[in-house]
Design a protein around this motif. Structure first.
Motif, short mmCIF file in Angstrom:
data_model
loop_
_atom_site.label_atom_id
_atom_site.label_comp_id
_atom_site.label_asym_id
_atom_site.label_seq_id
_atom_site.Cartn_x
_atom_site.Cartn_y
_atom_site.Cartn_z
N LEU A 146 0.77 -1.12 0.04
CA LEU A 146 -0.08 -0.07 -0.13
C LEU A 146 0.86 1.21 0.07
CD1 LEU A 146 -2.74 -0.89 2.57
CD2 LEU A 146 -2.97 -0.81 0.06
N PHE A 147 1.95 1.20 0.66
CA PHE A 147 2.69 2.29 0.82
C PHE A 147 3.44 2.84 -0.53
CE2 PHE A 147 7.28 3.54 1.21
CZ PHE A 147 7.26 4.80 1.76
N ILE A 154 -2.46 0.93 10.41
CA ILE A 154 -1.82 0.01 11.28
C ILE A 154 -2.38 -0.06 12.72
CG2 ILE A 154 0.29 -1.11 11.86
CD1 ILE A 154 1.51 -0.02 9.24
N LEU A 155 -2.64 1.10 13.27
CA LEU A 155 -2.69 1.03 14.75
C LEU A 155 -4.08 0.75 14.93
CD1 LEU A 155 -1.98 2.09 17.51
CD2 LEU A 155 -2.64 4.39 17.12
N GLY A 156 -5.09 1.39 14.15
CA GLY A 156 -6.56 0.89 14.03
C GLY A 156 -6.71 -0.74 13.94
N GLU A 163 3.36 13.00 0.89
CA GLU A 163 4.10 12.26 1.92
C GLU A 163 3.60 12.31 3.55
OE1 GLU A 163 6.76 10.17 1.87
OE2 GLU A 163 6.68 10.31 -0.50
N THR A 164 3.01 13.38 3.68
CA THR A 164 2.42 13.72 5.14
C THR A 164 1.01 12.72 5.20
OG1 THR A 164 3.12 16.07 4.94
CG2 THR A 164 1.14 15.28 6.52
N LEU A 165 0.33 12.72 4.00
CA LEU A 165 -1.06 11.90 4.12
C LEU A 165 -0.47 10.32 4.41
CD1 LEU A 165 -3.25 13.83 1.50
CD2 LEU A 165 -3.36 13.48 3.96
N ILE A 166 0.67 9.95 3.50
CA ILE A 166 0.81 8.61 3.46
C ILE A 166 1.34 8.19 4.93
CG2 ILE A 166 2.69 7.04 2.47
CD1 ILE A 166 2.45 8.58 0.05
N ALA A 167 2.37 8.97 5.43
CA ALA A 167 2.83 8.81 6.74
C ALA A 167 1.52 8.54 7.89
CB ALA A 167 3.87 9.82 7.12
N THR A 168 0.70 9.40 7.87
CA THR A 168 -0.52 9.64 8.80
C THR A 168 -1.43 8.43 8.47
OG1 THR A 168 -0.49 12.06 8.70
CG2 THR A 168 -2.37 10.96 9.55
N GLY A 169 -1.70 8.16 7.12
CA GLY A 169 -2.46 7.16 6.66
C GLY A 169 -1.85 5.78 7.21
#
Length: 399
Positions: free
Chosen positions: A336-337, A365-367, A354-360
């Motif tokens: 996905l990355f 993953i945490l969710g 890059e910000t959206l990707i890192a946040t997503g």
């Protein structure tokens, strides 16, 4: 020397336990820093697997590049925690009933989430593609020898020199499962023996770690470092695990010695952290860094000061609680990355993408880890433990 001799027959706390992933030494004392270091190690593994280390600035780049060593922290920590929680079971020697109870408890810890996630990937491959030999498609499995690979992975024995892990990170779970079969015998040599025998066993554990660095030079595989051994088709990952696991048991023996606890509970932890940071930034060898891992675990187990509170801090501690789920499930996010990196910059500025990707990545993953932890891992663990209790009662009635 007298202090060492007093360690020959340590008396573990009566209520040592791991309760819902919270590592505790007694019913009143929780070693939150050990739970926290497990979370830090899991997060470093995820970043190491997903992000190219060259994406990071100097300092972080070197830390991420050595992320594979986080697995060795897991192995040392696992040996320590197994001794902390289960060492007393084998104080009087080996028995099949005690060993069966121990293995069922460990199965309850590892297997529910492991098998559910494995079956999800297998089911997806069959439903979406009608095959278990699917190359380069997200979440699908690619098995050259499906029958043998499926059996080995379902039994968690794939990385015993048999096959590759269907979900790549689970190679380490497989070899740790193998270490549990040897646990009663290793712990007898480490905890319930004379000081020289424990020292010899510890030396063998260190020797196994050194052996891995030699074997990786000659196994024909690609490695990011001398200790980056993960291909379960050879026995090198098992040797890597047994070395760290043994050193973790030896660390627990040292932990049982009161002078060592006093010494480790003060300045040692900060010194070890500075040593590791300097070693990473200055590109010291894997073995030089590895030498600090047992001392890191010992100092975090003993430290009640700022360092211990830092690793027991809420978000870090919760990452530790979720660390097993995070570790098991994160591999599909790699695909996905790279898809997101290829696609999103076409529609927005690079920095925003890059910000959206890192946040997503972090949120998803945490969710997913939270959901699987609460609805698969914990209920599954309780189910297996209930079966264990029922088995014990049945054996008692029959006797």
């Amino acid at each position: 020397m007298k202090g060492w001799q007093n360690l020959a027959m340590p008396q573990p706390p009566a209520q040592d336990t791991i309760r819902d992933d919270h590592i505790t030494a007694t019913s009143k004392e929780e070693i939150g820093a050990l739970t926290g270091i497990r979370g830090v190690a899991a997060v470093l593994v995820v970043i190491y697997h997903i992000y190219p280390f060259t994406d990071f600035p100097w300092g972080l780049r070197q830390i991420v590049a050595r992320g594979y060593l986080s697995v060795d922290v897991f192995f040392v920590l696992s040996g320590f925690v197994m001794a902390l929680n289960y060492g007393a079971l084998f104080k009087t020697g080996f028995s099949s009933a005690t060993f069966g109870t121990f293995m069922l408890r460990r199965l309850a810890r590892l297997y529910p989430l492991y098998i559910v996630f494995l079956l999800l990937r297998i089911g997806y491959s069959l439903l979406a593609y009608g095959s278990l030999h699917v190359k380069n498609y997200w979440f699908a499995v690619d098995l050259s020898h499906p029958a043998a690979s499926l059996f080995a992975n379902m039994a968690m024995i794939q990385s015993w020199g048999i096959a590759t892990a269907i979900t790549n990170p689970t190679w380490s779970i497989s070899v740790e499962w193998g270490a549990y079969f040897l646990f009663p015998f290793i712990i007898a040599a480490i905890l319930y023996s004379r000081a020289w025998q424990a020292g010899l066993a510890t030396g063998i554990g260190a020797g196994l770690v050194i052996l891995v660095t030699w074997l990786t030079l000659h196994d024909g595989q690609g490695h990011n470092g001398p200790l980056d051994a993960y291909d379960g088709r050879t026995l090198v990952p098992m040797i890597r695990c047994l070395g760290g696991f043994t050193l973790g048991l030896a660390t627990y023996r040292l932990y049982r010695w009161a002078p060592a606890r006093r010494w480790a509970g003060s300045w040692l932890g900060w010194l070890v952290c500075l040593y590791l940071l300097a070693g990473i930034l200055l590109h010291w060898g894997d073995l030089a860094l590895y030498a600090a891992f047992p001392l890191l675990i010992l100092s975090l187990a003993c430290n009640q000061g700022r360092l211990g509170r830092l690793f027991a801090w809420g978000p870090i501690f919760q990452a530790g609680v979720l660390s097993y789920a995070i570790y098991v499930i994160h591999n599909p996010w790699i695909g996905l990355f790279y898809w997101a990196r290829h696609t999103l910059p076409n529609y927005m500025p690079h920095w925003l993408a890059e910000t959206l990707i890192a946040t997503g990545l972090a949120v998803s993953i945490l969710g997913a880890a939270i959901i699987l932890h609460h609805f698969v891992e914990v209920p599954g663990r309780r189910l297996v433990r209930r079966l264990t209790i029922a088995r014990t009662k049945t054996r008692t009635i029959e006797a």
